[in-house]
Enzyme design. Structure first.
Site, mmCIF file in Angstrom:
data_model
loop_
_atom_site.group_PDB
_atom_site.id
_atom_site.type_symbol
_atom_site.label_atom_id
_atom_site.label_comp_id
_atom_site.label_asym_id
_atom_site.label_seq_id
_atom_site.Cartn_x
_atom_site.Cartn_y
_atom_site.Cartn_z
ATOM 1 N N GLY A 1 0.812 -1.213 0.000
ATOM 2 C CA GLY A 1 0.000 0.000 0.000
ATOM 3 C C GLY A 1 0.848 1.266 0.000
ATOM 4 O O GLY A 1 0.512 2.247 -0.673
ATOM 5 N N ASP A 2 1.947 1.243 0.743
ATOM 6 C CA ASP A 2 2.862 2.384 0.769
ATOM 7 C C ASP A 2 3.451 2.627 -0.617
ATOM 8 O O ASP A 2 3.670 3.767 -1.030
ATOM 9 C CB ASP A 2 4.002 2.133 1.762
ATOM 10 C CG ASP A 2 3.498 1.668 3.112
ATOM 11 O OD1 ASP A 2 2.414 2.117 3.532
ATOM 12 O OD2 ASP A 2 4.178 0.830 3.748
#
Length: 303
Positions: free
Chosen positions: A248-249
């Site tokens: 997600g980062d």
């Protein structure tokens, strides 16, 4: 300049054990360690896209020194605030299913936070602050709101990738981007989201509440980008899931890299999804080479 905030960073110790015996002596087949923390991950992936950033947060002790030296070796600029106590160690035990043991991290005093918060008064219009990850137990739940307010005074835009109670106020910060996953989006609106169709009305609510853009990751089903005028869907490239940590980062970093390179919104979204997939298919954060390989597989369509 992009600034990333990691309030509770870690040294992630990843241990592979072929056959784990509870209560017995276990020997690792392979182990490694990396600096952990969502904001740190964003900066590291931005760096792989040749987009500069500065890493902010709290570190302490020998583990904090390790994080600083590791990032300096990767040519990343840091401006950590030093605190008493050691930066936490998080253990990722891989033996079939992955088991995690996360440390608590050092206590952060009001004085520490005041000094840290003062950094944002020097930022300039056009800068972007990425607020990502958990809030340490020693800091109040409105910590991100205080950082966002300090940024607002400088006409600095924020990106929000947080969870829990703090996420409920995120849209009110008028972020350039929010990035909840579908579980977090469901928790925000006290519902369950299992499909693209389920997610669309609630993603639109984030824009109505003040977010400029929102990306909702749907695990293997792809991702959705919500803007003020449109909703876009992106598929997930085919590949073997190796590591979900940091995916997600990487989506956030890829999207911001696209914005900084002045790509249009859909191409920035494509770069974000390819970056997230590259990390998911890798032992560690995805490489630029793999991102470029996956990029043609990501198809974007308006829905």
């Amino acid at each position: 300049m992009i600034y990333t905030v990691t309030l509770n960073p870690s040294v992630d110790y990843i241990v592979h054990v072929e056959s784990f015996s509870l209560g017995g002596l276990n020997r690792s087949a392979y182990d490694t360690k990396y600096p952990g923390g969502k904001g740190i991950n964003v900066s590291r992936v931005l760096n792989r896209h040749d987009v500069p950033s500065k890493v902010l947060g709290f570190v302490g002790g020998f583990t904090g020194d390790y994080i600083k030296s590791f990032l300096e070796e990767e040519k990343l600029e840091t401006a950590f605030h030093e605190v008493k106590g050691d930066t936490r160690i998080n253990i990722k035990l891989k033996t079939g299913d992955e088991t995690e043991i996360n440390g608590q991290g050092p206590a952060i005093s009001e004085e520490d936070f005041s000094v840290f918060l003062a950094q944002f008064s020097t930022l300039k219009e056009g800068d972007i602050v990425v607020m990502a990850g958990s809030i340490p137990a020693s800091l109040p739940q409105d910590t991100y709101e205080k950082i966002a307010e300090a940024c607002r005074k400088q006409n600095v835009r924020v990106v929000v990738d947080i969870s829990g109670e703090a996420l409920l106020k995120a849209a009110e910060m008028n972020p350039l981007l929010m990035k909840p996953n579908h579980h977090e989006l469901g928790e925000m609106f006290e519902t369950t989201i299992n499909s693209i169709e389920d997610a669309v009305p609630y993603g639109k609510k984030l824009i109505e509440q003040g977010a400029e853009n929102a990306i909702v990751s749907m695990a293997g089903e792809g991702a959705l980008l919500f803007t003020k005028d449109q909703v876009y869907y992106a598929n997930t490239p085919k590949g073997k899931l190796v590591n979900s940590v940091g995916a997600g980062d990487s989506v956030v970093a890829g999207f911001l890299a696209g914005i900084q390179k002045q790509l249009d919104m859909t191409e920035a979204f494509r770069l974000g999804v390819a970056s997230g997939s590259a990390t998911a298919f890798s032992e560690e954060l995805g490489t630029e080479e793999l991102v470029q390989k996956l990029l043609p597989e990501v198809q974007i369509r308006a829905i």
